[in-house]
Design a protein around this motif. Structure first.
Motif, mmCIF file in Angstrom:
data_model
loop_
_atom_site.group_PDB
_atom_site.id
_atom_site.type_symbol
_atom_site.label_atom_id
_atom_site.label_comp_id
_atom_site.label_asym_id
_atom_site.label_seq_id
_atom_site.Cartn_x
_atom_site.Cartn_y
_atom_site.Cartn_z
ATOM 1 N N ARG A 87 45.691 -3.962 -20.691
ATOM 2 C CA ARG A 87 44.327 -3.910 -20.132
ATOM 3 C C ARG A 87 44.236 -2.804 -19.074
ATOM 4 O O ARG A 87 43.242 -2.082 -19.000
ATOM 5 C CB ARG A 87 43.941 -5.257 -19.528
ATOM 6 N N ARG A 117 38.651 -4.384 -15.640
ATOM 7 C CA ARG A 117 37.517 -3.737 -16.316
ATOM 8 C C ARG A 117 36.432 -3.320 -15.324
ATOM 9 O O ARG A 117 35.844 -4.153 -14.640
ATOM 10 C CB ARG A 117 36.927 -4.695 -17.355
ATOM 11 N N GLU A 124 41.826 0.403 -19.156
ATOM 12 C CA GLU A 124 40.873 0.737 -18.089
ATOM 13 C C GLU A 124 41.029 2.187 -17.660
ATOM 14 O O GLU A 124 40.055 2.897 -17.453
ATOM 15 C CB GLU A 124 41.050 -0.200 -16.900
#
Length: 84
Positions: free
Chosen positions: A60, A26, A64
């Protein structure tokens, strides 16, 4: 930023990076893009997505990339409209 600064004496006009840290996804693309901008070199960056850290980590990474691309597109649109 250090790697971009180390590359400057070789004369690059752009850097390509594909980070793959599973726990630092992130915001990592923003950090790389901002560091390269501060050094004065263009960057093409995308989060490297693999299944080696599991399905959740892959999702994830995809998230991102999507977040970064949408933010970059919004910034480019804002710049375009500022010129009009």
């Amino acid at each position: 930023m250090l790697r971009a600064m180390e590359a400057l004496p070789c004369g690059p006009t752009a850097i390509i990076d594909s980070p793959r840290e599973s726990e630092r996804d992130r915001g990592s693309l923003d950090v790389i893009a901002e560091a390269c901008a501060a050094v004065g070199v263009r960057v093409n960056v995308a989060y490297g997505v693999t299944g080696r850290h599991g399905h959740d980590a892959a999702l994830r990474g995809l998230g991102e990339n999507e977040r970064f691309l949408l933010a970059k597109a919004a910034l480019q649109a804002a710049r375009l409209f500022a010129l009009l």
